[in-house]
Structure formats: C-alpha cells, structure tokens
Design a protein around this motif. Structure first.
Motif, PDB file in Angstrom:
ATOM      1  N   ASN A 109      -0.422  54.529  24.167  1.00 52.14           N
ATOM      2  CA  ASN A 109      -0.942  53.815  25.334  1.00 52.14           C
ATOM      3  C   ASN A 109      -2.195  53.035  24.985  1.00 52.14           C
ATOM      4  N   GLY A 110      -2.272  51.846  25.503  1.00 48.00           N
ATOM      5  CA  GLY A 110      -3.466  51.046  25.305  1.00 48.00           C
ATOM      6  C   GLY A 110      -3.439  50.217  24.030  1.00 48.00           C
ATOM      7  N   ALA A 111      -2.420  50.413  23.197  1.00 46.18           N
ATOM      8  CA  ALA A 111      -2.353  49.670  21.929  1.00 46.18           C
ATOM      9  C   ALA A 111      -2.088  48.188  22.166  1.00 46.18           C
ATOM     10  N   GLY A 112      -1.446  47.908  23.294  1.00 40.77           N
ATOM     11  CA  GLY A 112      -1.146  46.508  23.606  1.00 40.77           C
ATOM     12  C   GLY A 112       0.348  46.226  23.682  1.00 40.77           C
ATOM     13  N   LYS A 113       1.150  47.256  23.951  1.00 40.51           N
ATOM     14  CA  LYS A 113       2.610  47.078  23.979  1.00 40.51           C
ATOM     15  C   LYS A 113       3.071  46.082  25.037  1.00 40.51           C
ATOM     16  N   THR A 114       2.612  46.309  26.268  1.00 42.96           N
ATOM     17  CA  THR A 114       3.080  45.473  27.367  1.00 42.96           C
ATOM     18  C   THR A 114       2.670  44.013  27.155  1.00 42.96           C
ATOM     19  N   THR A 115       1.424  43.835  26.791  1.00 39.82           N
ATOM     20  CA  THR A 115       0.912  42.489  26.505  1.00 39.82           C
ATOM     21  C   THR A 115       1.727  41.845  25.382  1.00 39.82           C
ATOM     22  N   THR A 116       1.997  42.619  24.344  1.00 37.69           N
ATOM     23  CA  THR A 116       2.726  42.093  23.196  1.00 37.69           C
ATOM     24  C   THR A 116       4.170  41.741  23.564  1.00 37.69           C
ATOM     25  N   PHE A 139       5.590  55.832  32.951  1.00 35.36           N
ATOM     26  CA  PHE A 139       4.547  56.849  33.150  1.00 35.36           C
ATOM     27  C   PHE A 139       3.224  56.236  33.561  1.00 35.36           C
ATOM     28  N   ARG A 140       2.945  55.078  33.032  1.00 38.26           N
ATOM     29  CA  ARG A 140       1.687  54.418  33.382  1.00 38.26           C
ATOM     30  C   ARG A 140       1.951  53.612  34.647  1.00 38.26           C
ATOM     31  N   ALA A 141       1.185  53.928  35.683  1.00 39.41           N
ATOM     32  CA  ALA A 141       1.437  53.368  37.006  1.00 39.41           C
ATOM     33  C   ALA A 141       1.559  51.840  36.999  1.00 39.41           C
ATOM     34  N   ASP A 145       4.274  46.638  36.784  1.00 34.95           N
ATOM     35  CA  ASP A 145       3.683  45.460  37.452  1.00 34.95           C
ATOM     36  C   ASP A 145       3.167  44.468  36.415  1.00 34.95           C
ATOM     37  N   GLN A 146       2.497  45.041  35.420  1.00 34.84           N
ATOM     38  CA  GLN A 146       1.918  44.201  34.361  1.00 34.84           C
ATOM     39  C   GLN A 146       3.012  43.438  33.614  1.00 34.84           C
ATOM     40  N   LEU A 147       4.118  44.130  33.332  1.00 37.01           N
ATOM     41  CA  LEU A 147       5.218  43.478  32.624  1.00 37.01           C
ATOM     42  C   LEU A 147       5.840  42.394  33.499  1.00 37.01           C
ATOM     43  N   THR A 251      -2.523  44.640  16.781  1.00 39.36           N
ATOM     44  CA  THR A 251      -3.185  43.898  17.867  1.00 39.36           C
ATOM     45  C   THR A 251      -4.701  43.969  17.742  1.00 39.36           C
ATOM     46  N   LYS A 252      -5.358  43.125  18.498  1.00 40.93           N
ATOM     47  CA  LYS A 252      -6.822  43.126  18.670  1.00 40.93           C
ATOM     48  C   LYS A 252      -7.578  42.830  17.377  1.00 40.93           C
ATOM     49  N   LEU A 253      -6.947  42.093  16.474  1.00 41.92           N
ATOM     50  CA  LEU A 253      -7.644  41.709  15.244  1.00 41.92           C
ATOM     51  C   LEU A 253      -8.775  40.734  15.539  1.00 41.92           C
ATOM     52  N   ASP A 254      -8.724  40.135  16.738  1.00 43.91           N
ATOM     53  CA  ASP A 254      -9.786  39.208  17.129  1.00 43.91           C
ATOM     54  C   ASP A 254     -11.085  39.942  17.437  1.00 43.91           C
ATOM     55  N   GLY A 255     -10.991  41.192  17.842  1.00 39.66           N
ATOM     56  CA  GLY A 255     -12.192  41.869  18.313  1.00 39.66           C
ATOM     57  C   GLY A 255     -12.815  42.794  17.297  1.00 39.66           C
ATOM     58  N   ILE A 276       0.670  39.584  14.359  1.00 40.21           N
ATOM     59  CA  ILE A 276      -0.682  40.052  14.659  1.00 40.21           C
ATOM     60  C   ILE A 276      -1.140  39.512  16.017  1.00 40.21           C
ATOM     61  N   GLY A 277      -1.852  40.342  16.741  1.00 40.77           N
ATOM     62  CA  GLY A 277      -2.398  39.969  18.051  1.00 40.77           C
ATOM     63  C   GLY A 277      -3.822  39.485  17.885  1.00 40.77           C
ATOM     64  N   LEU A 278      -4.077  38.292  18.415  1.00 44.98           N
ATOM     65  CA  LEU A 278      -5.388  37.679  18.207  1.00 44.98           C
ATOM     66  C   LEU A 278      -6.105  37.370  19.509  1.00 44.98           C
ATOM     67  N   GLY A 279      -5.716  38.040  20.580  1.00 40.62           N
ATOM     68  CA  GLY A 279      -6.365  37.801  21.864  1.00 40.62           C
ATOM     69  C   GLY A 279      -5.473  38.247  23.004  1.00 40.62           C
ATOM     70  N   GLU A 280      -5.941  38.066  24.226  1.00 39.25           N
ATOM     71  CA  GLU A 280      -5.207  38.578  25.380  1.00 39.25           C
ATOM     72  C   GLU A 280      -4.259  37.555  26.014  1.00 39.25           C
ATOM     73  N   GLY A 281      -4.339  36.325  25.570  1.00 44.58           N
ATOM     74  CA  GLY A 281      -3.552  35.260  26.193  1.00 44.58           C
ATOM     75  C   GLY A 281      -2.129  35.184  25.668  1.00 44.58           C
TER      76      GLY A 281
HETATM   77  P1  GDP Z   1      -0.091  49.285  26.429  1.00 42.30           P
HETATM   78  O1  GDP Z   1      -0.647  50.474  27.168  1.00 42.30           O
HETATM   79  O2  GDP Z   1       0.201  49.634  25.007  1.00 42.30           O
HETATM   80  O3  GDP Z   1       1.056  48.630  27.109  1.00 42.30           O
HETATM   81  O4  GDP Z   1      -1.305  48.228  26.327  1.00 42.30           O
HETATM   82  P2  GDP Z   1      -1.582  46.890  27.169  1.00 42.30           P
HETATM   83  O5  GDP Z   1      -0.582  45.854  26.863  1.00 42.30           O
HETATM   84  O6  GDP Z   1      -1.780  47.255  28.587  1.00 42.30           O
HETATM   85  O7  GDP Z   1      -2.956  46.424  26.522  1.00 42.30           O
HETATM   86  C1  GDP Z   1      -4.150  47.162  26.622  1.00 42.30           C
HETATM   87  C2  GDP Z   1      -5.338  46.194  26.626  1.00 42.30           C
HETATM   88  O8  GDP Z   1      -5.447  45.549  25.374  1.00 42.30           O
HETATM   89  C3  GDP Z   1      -5.205  45.072  27.657  1.00 42.30           C
HETATM   90  O9  GDP Z   1      -6.456  44.859  28.256  1.00 42.30           O
HETATM   91  C4  GDP Z   1      -4.792  43.866  26.828  1.00 42.30           C
HETATM   92  O10 GDP Z   1      -5.185  42.636  27.397  1.00 42.30           O
HETATM   93  C5  GDP Z   1      -5.526  44.140  25.529  1.00 42.30           C
HETATM   94  N1  GDP Z   1      -4.917  43.489  24.361  1.00 42.30           N
HETATM   95  C6  GDP Z   1      -3.631  43.563  23.940  1.00 42.30           C
HETATM   96  N2  GDP Z   1      -3.456  42.854  22.796  1.00 42.30           N
HETATM   97  C7  GDP Z   1      -4.652  42.302  22.478  1.00 42.30           C
HETATM   98  C8  GDP Z   1      -5.129  41.474  21.384  1.00 42.30           C
HETATM   99  O11 GDP Z   1      -4.416  41.078  20.452  1.00 42.30           O
HETATM  100  N3  GDP Z   1      -6.452  41.132  21.426  1.00 42.30           N
HETATM  101  C9  GDP Z   1      -7.295  41.557  22.411  1.00 42.30           C
HETATM  102  N4  GDP Z   1      -8.575  41.178  22.348  1.00 42.30           N
HETATM  103  N5  GDP Z   1      -6.885  42.341  23.429  1.00 42.30           N
HETATM  104  C10 GDP Z   1      -5.583  42.711  23.477  1.00 42.30           C
END
Ligand code: GDP
Length: 299
Positions: A109-116, A139-141, A145-147, A251-255, A276-281
């Motif tokens: 959780n929180g790794a960025g699956k849904t966003t990715t 499991f995550r409420a 919605d996010q997807l 993910t999050k190599l930008d930060g 690789i994930g380089l941001g939230e967009g």
């Molecule tokens: P999940 O729980 O694995 O589905 O994670 P989410 O997709 O909800 O992402 C968790 C947080 O990480 C969110 O705030 C996203 O916007 C952020 N996030 C995901 N990928 C990246 C990335 O490549 N870069 C940055 N800076 N943030 C990211």
C-alpha cells in the motif's frame, strides 16, 4: 532527456555529481575512496553492489592513472551501466493470441499502484489500445474511487465493486468486461496488504487463478516506492517469492536522492525494472532505459 534530468535532479546532485567530483581527484586517498563508497551507499545502491562497483572503479582508476574529466565521465558511465545490466527485456508484454492482455499490478500500500495503473493506461491508450482497469484493491476505502478518477482522466473503463468485496471476483469481472468489450488490455490493481506471506500468497494467488480462467497473465508488475530504500526492497522480495513478478516499476524517483536503489532492485530482485515513476501526473511515467538513466545521473 532534459525532463528526465530535471526529475532525477536530487539523485543527480548527490550521486552523479558526487561521484564525478570525487573520481576526478588525481591521487585518490583511502578517505576519498571511502567517500565514494559512502556516496553509493547513501544513494541506496546497497552494500554488496557498492563494494563491487568500488573495486572495479579502483582497478580501472589505477590503470588510467591521471585522467581527464571526460575519461572520468566515460568510466563512471560504463561502470553504472554495467551495474544496471543492459541485457534485460524491458518492454511491457501486452501481446496475446486471443482476448485481452492481462496485467496484474502488485505491491505494498502506498507504493503507487493505483496511480501507476492510471499512468500505464494512459500510455497504452496513446498507443491505440483500449483499456479496462479492475479495482481489485477492495481493502483501501478510496482505492476504487481513485482508480475511477484515473479512468475518467485517461479514457479507460473501470470495473469496481464495494469496499471489502472479494478482490478475485472484481478481477474476474474486469477480465470478463474486457473480453466482452473486446478491449486490448486489462489492468488489475490489487491490494497490497502485507499481513503475512501466506495471506498475501493466498490473496494474490486467488486473483491470479481467476484471471487465468480467461487466459494467461501477460505481466505481473511489482510497484516499488524508491524512497523506501533497502527496507522496501525486503518487502519487494516477499512479492517476488509469492508471485511470478515479470517487471518492476520504481515510483517516486522524482522525490528522492536515492536513485541508486535502481541498481539494488535490479541486482537483488533479479527482475528487470521496466518503468519509472517521475511524479504524480498522468505523463510522469517513463520507460526505464539504462543509457538515458545513467546519462541523466552524470550529465
Ligand atoms: P497505492 O496504495 O499503491 O495504490 O498507492 P497510490 O497510487 O495511492 O499512491 C500513493 C501516493 O504516491 C499518491 O499520493 C500518489 O500521487 C503518489 N505517487 C505515486 N507515484 C508517484 C511518483 O512517481 N512520484 C511521486 N512524487 N508521487 C507518486
């Protein structure tokens, strides 16, 4: 490449510049070699690989003797490239004989699956594919919605159920919908509850089994947060043990200044980093290419 450099700025400043500067020193003292080692460790390259990289650098610097800055750059470029391994197949496999290609997306959780998932859908749709996404993270409420928000944003249909629903049944419905719609790809966003290995194995195993009733899974992509470092890597190992991971998305190599984690991931998990994930967009996902990655770090 400019954008990659920009997004990797923190790693570039700590790892790339640090190494270039240190290696340029004419006669490297033991303290300086230690600093090189510390720089690699601070960027999360990991102990074993750091030792290996430093040994090789020491050997080559000895052979070179006094060196120009372009020689230092070339040396570092070669060694980082070697450490990352160029041979792996990093393309997403979305080719099937018949029916939609199924891609499972796993990770804590929180790794960025849904966003990715949203970002991958965006890329696939831009390439002319139709995409269905299944919200099997029940499991995550807010996950479904996010997807759904991502689905609207990128133009992919989202199949979901209620919170607490059986993830496997959502995955099944998603693949069925994709089949009925004659979609090209179905992305299944799973839950990343690391309660224990057996629980995780049961859950992901069940999702995989129902998906496979429709046809083989083309890719199981492990999403890993680059900022969690070596600790995240331990968790990632559990996933590679419980499911057949075919690629890693870092993910999050930008930060983070810890871009060296790519080396550790690659070597310790034995699975190619594909994206690789380089941001939230929506456009902040890039294919992982060793050459441009190394270039961006030491340019
Ligand atoms: P999940 O729980 O694995 O589905 O994670 P989410 O997709 O909800 O992402 C968790 C947080 O990480 C969110 O705030 C996203 O916007 C952020 N996030 C995901 N990928 C990246 C990335 O490549 N870069 C940055 N800076 N943030 C990211």
């Amino acid at each position: 490449l400019v954008r990659l450099r920009e997004r990797l700025a923190r790693s570039k400043n700590s790892l790339g510049k640090g190494l270039l500067t240190l290696l340029s020193s004419d006669k490297l003292t033991d303290e300086e070699w230690e600093e090189i080692e510390d720089t690699l460790l601070a960027a999360d390259v990991g102990v074993t690989d750091t030792t290996e990289i430093v040994d090789r650098l020491r050997e080559r610097v000895k052979v070179l003797g006094s060196r120009t800055s372009s020689q230092v750059r070339a040396l570092l470029q070669e060694e980082l490239t070697t450490a990352l391994g160029v041979e792996a197949d990093r393309n997403l496999n979305t080719v099937t004989e018949d029916g939609p290609a199924t891609v499972m997306v796993v990770g804590v959780n929180g790794a960025g699956k849904t966003t990715t998932c949203g970002k991958i859908a965006r890329v696939l749709i831009a390439d002319g594919n139709t995409v269905v996404m299944g919200a099997a993270d029940t499991f995550r409420a807010a996950a479904a919605d996010q997807l759904e928000t991502w689905g609207t944003r990128v133009g992919a249909k989202v199949v979901r159920s209620h919170e607490g629903a059986d993830p496997a049944s959502v995955a099944f419905d998603a693949v069925k919908t994709a089949k009925d719609d004659q979609a090209d790809v179905v992305l299944v966003d799973t839950a990343g509850r690391l309660q224990n290995k057996v629980g995780l194995m049961d859950e992901l195993g069940k999702v995989k089994r129902v998906v496979e009733k429709h046809g083989p899974v083309c890719e199981t992509l492990l999403v890993l947060d680059a900022t969690t470092g070596q600790n995240g890597l331990q968790q990632a190992k559990v996933f590679t043990e419980v499911c057949d991971v075919t690629g890693v998305i870092l993910t999050k190599l930008d930060g983070t200044a810890k871009g060296g984690i790519v080396i550790a991931v690659q070597r310790q998990l034995g699975v190619p980093v594909k994206l690789i994930g380089l941001g939230e967009g929506p456009d902040d996902l890039a294919p992982f290419e060793v050459e441009s990655f190394v270039d961006a770090l030491i340019s």
